[in-house]
Design a protein around this motif. Structure first.
Motif: not given
Length: 159
Positions: A45, A48, A54, A56, A70, A72, A77
């Motif tokens: 990510g 992060i 992560a 996306d 989405s 993480a 999370g």
């Protein structure tokens, strides 16, 4: 005489016993579904710290439904979904405190999302691994099972 604090404490202990004693499964339809599903691309990510897995990703199902995935692998999370058709937002998987998403996969034929989450809960027991199954067409979680992580395939590689 029982005080409210004593009653609450006993209730928390009972809850902890129930959560900590959840039976782990080693086989079954959700494990088969996860094993046979394809990986949703995962990356470290951006933004992060420390770097963590992560997601996306914009998924288009065989029926043409577009869903943004989405999440993480971090405190708080979870895996969130946003449907393009009406911008509805849904939580596909939220395992709770200290158990974070670790892998996300998709079964194209059944239009099911599978999420593996793992970690060590703050108050009760040792490491835990959970599998979630989410029906994208009906926008609902259909299963959540604590699993023995040794029976699962390796997590998807970071792209």
């Amino acid at each position: 005489m029982k005080t409210n604090a004593m009653v609450i404490a006993r209730g928390l202990v009972a809850l902890g016993v129930l959560v900590g004693c959840t039976r782990m499964v080693r086989s079954g339809p959700i494990i088969d579904g996860y094993e046979n599903a394809v990986c949703i691309p995962v990356e470290f990510g951006p933004g992060i710290t420390p770097p963590t897995r992560a997601w996306d990703y914009q998924l288009v199902t065989p029926r043409g439904m577009t869903v943004h995935i989405s999440g993480a692998q971090m405190p708080g999370g979870r895996i969130d979904l946003r449907y393009q058709s009406d911008y509805a937002e849904v939580v596909a998987a939220n395992a709770g405190d200290y158990i974070y998403p670790a892998d996300v996969r998709f079964d194209r034929q059944k239009e099911r999302l599978f999420v593996k989450a793992s970690g060590v809960p703050a108050a009760f027991g040792g490491p835990q691994t959970w599998l979630f199954e989410f029906d994208l067409a009906h926008r609902q979680q259909v299963d959540r099972v604590r699993v023995d992580p040794t029976v699962l395939p390796a997590e998807c590689k970071v792209t």
